[in-house]
Motif scaffolding. Structure first.
Motif, short mmCIF file in Angstrom:
data_model
loop_
_atom_site.label_atom_id
_atom_site.label_comp_id
_atom_site.label_asym_id
_atom_site.label_seq_id
_atom_site.Cartn_x
_atom_site.Cartn_y
_atom_site.Cartn_z
N TYR A 66 22.49 53.91 56.67
CA TYR A 66 22.73 55.22 56.49
C TYR A 66 21.83 56.07 57.61
CZ TYR A 66 22.76 59.63 53.67
OH TYR A 66 22.93 60.79 53.20
N TYR A 70 21.95 62.48 59.88
CA TYR A 70 23.42 63.22 59.90
C TYR A 70 23.89 63.05 58.26
CZ TYR A 70 23.88 62.77 64.81
OH TYR A 70 23.51 63.15 66.02
N GLU A 72 24.95 60.62 56.37
CA GLU A 72 26.09 59.80 56.19
C GLU A 72 25.99 58.46 56.73
OE1 GLU A 72 29.25 61.72 58.30
OE2 GLU A 72 28.48 61.28 60.25
N ASN A 73 26.69 57.59 56.45
CA ASN A 73 26.84 56.22 56.83
C ASN A 73 26.94 56.19 58.30
OD1 ASN A 73 26.82 55.57 54.09
ND2 ASN A 73 28.71 54.65 54.16
N GLN A 75 28.18 55.61 61.70
CA GLN A 75 29.49 55.70 62.18
C GLN A 75 29.84 54.63 63.37
OE1 GLN A 75 32.28 57.32 60.00
NE2 GLN A 75 30.38 57.40 58.97
N TRP A 76 28.89 54.47 64.14
CA TRP A 76 29.16 53.41 65.40
C TRP A 76 29.91 52.26 64.81
CZ3 TRP A 76 23.66 53.94 67.46
CH2 TRP A 76 23.29 55.12 67.92
N GLN A 77 30.35 51.57 65.82
CA GLN A 77 31.30 50.40 65.43
C GLN A 77 30.11 49.40 65.03
OE1 GLN A 77 33.32 48.82 68.85
NE2 GLN A 77 33.93 47.05 67.91
N LYS A 78 30.39 48.66 63.79
CA LYS A 78 29.51 47.63 63.38
C LYS A 78 30.20 46.23 63.57
CE LYS A 78 29.36 46.91 58.72
NZ LYS A 78 29.26 47.06 57.33
#
Length: 349
Positions: A66, A70, A72-73, A75-78
């Motif tokens: 998290y 921002y 929020e979780n 958002q980058w590619q995991k």
């Protein structure tokens, strides 16, 4: 209900989030080159009996990273897989060898987040959330994203060994431009011609018959012995060569030279040393050299004429995953072939 034999998720205790597999480091620095991954290690304890693999699998499937910036979780590619490049600018090995694994009592689960290319510059604060619990906001993981940029003055092409008319060269970052662990690794778009019919392990990317009688080639990635461009005076059919972006020589190809096979005697230890610095190349120059093509399918006259060509727009990749497109000045300052990078820029694929 999460089902694993003997595994109970309620016995997991979320401890913290780290940038290191063994130590307590909570700061990491990365480039926004579009390839480099932030490595995150989620620390948990388990109060029952279960295999470490089962614990890690559960954490990877259920944990959320998290962003406090921002709200929020992330958002980058995991990914749960390491892409093979370094994960920290200042700690390239990404672990502290001074701390033996047996001294670590917690279980650390790795996750990898790819930094968006050309974006996200600045400092990010991350925490971990798992099963309604979260790590402390006051001890987040600090992810510092740095811009990655290059110019032609960041590169050099230098000789490392010579044998008569053959010269082993290295294409590399100049000293002190980037961290010592940041090195050019390979070209990812070879161009020119490869003579496959006689086991060639180089890509000939420059030939000049009219100006200095010289050849320039990239040695294929990690090749170290029997450096082979072609066999002199052999007439190669199209089935015996591979061409990329080369608009000449649609029929037979031949290199005239009295010393082309000097490349075979380049010491493999010297080539291996070059690969440890950067990208391996080879130059051949001698007044006997001509790169020739049969200009038409002429089995009667069998005429071969001299041709010059220079390939460019090479994409190179470094140990942090960064990709740069470079152009080479194949004829800098002398008749016999001093080379230099004439332009360079970061690209994102």
């Amino acid at each position: 209900m999460y089902t694993m034999s003997g595994f109970d998720p309620s016995l997991i205790i979320l401890v913290n989030i780290y940038a290191d597999l063994y130590g307590d480091r909570q700061q990491t620095s990365v480039y926004n080159n579009g390839v480099m991954q932030v490595s995150v290690f989620v620390s948990v304890n388990y109060t029952g009996e279960a295999s470490e693999d089962d614990i890690k699998r559960y954490v990877q499937d259920n944990v959320v990273i998290y962003s406090l910036n921002y709200g929020e979780n992330v958002q980058w590619q995991k990914s749960t897989s390491d892409n093979g490049f370094h994960h920290d600018i200042d700690h390239a090995a990404n672990k502290n060898p001074a701390v033996p694994p047996k001294m670590i009592s917690d279980v650390r689960t790795p996750l990898y987040f790819t930094v968006p290319g050309g974006r996200a510059e600045g400092e990010h604060r991350w925490i971990a959330k798992l099963d309604g619990k979260q790590t402390n906001d006051s001890t987040p993981l600090f992810v510092k994203v740095k811009s990655f940029s290059v110019n032609k003055d960041h590169f050099e092409i230098s000789d490392r060994a010579s044998l008569s008319c053959a010269h082993l060269r290295v294409l590399k970052y100049k000293y002190d431009v980037f961290p010592d662990t940041q090195k050019l690794v390979k070209s990812i778009n070879y161009k020119g011609i490869k003579f496959t019919g006689t086991g060639g392990n180089t890509w000939l990317s420059m030939a000049m018959s009219s100006k200095g009688n010289k050849l320039g080639a990239f040695i294929e990635y990690k090749e170290t012995s029997n450096i082979n461009i072609a066999t002199a005076y052999r007439k190669y059919e199209q089935s015996e060569v591979e061409r990329r972006d080369l608009g000449i020589c649609s029929y037979k190809v031949m290199i005239r030279s009295q010393c082309l096979d000097d490349t075979l005697d380049i010491d493999s230890a010297d080539v291996e040393g070059v690969w440890n610095e950067g990208i391996a190349m080879v130059s051949v120059h001698d007044k006997s050299i001509d790169f020739t093509c049969e200009d038409q399918d002429d089995t009667v006259l069998n005429n071969f004429n001299n041709h010059d060509f220079e390939m460019n727009d090479f994409v190179l990749q470094d140990t942090f995953g960064g990709m740069v497109e470079v152009n080479i000045n194949w004829d800098k300052g002398d008749w016999w072939g001093i080379w230099a990078i004439s332009s360079a820029e970061v690209i994102y694929l």
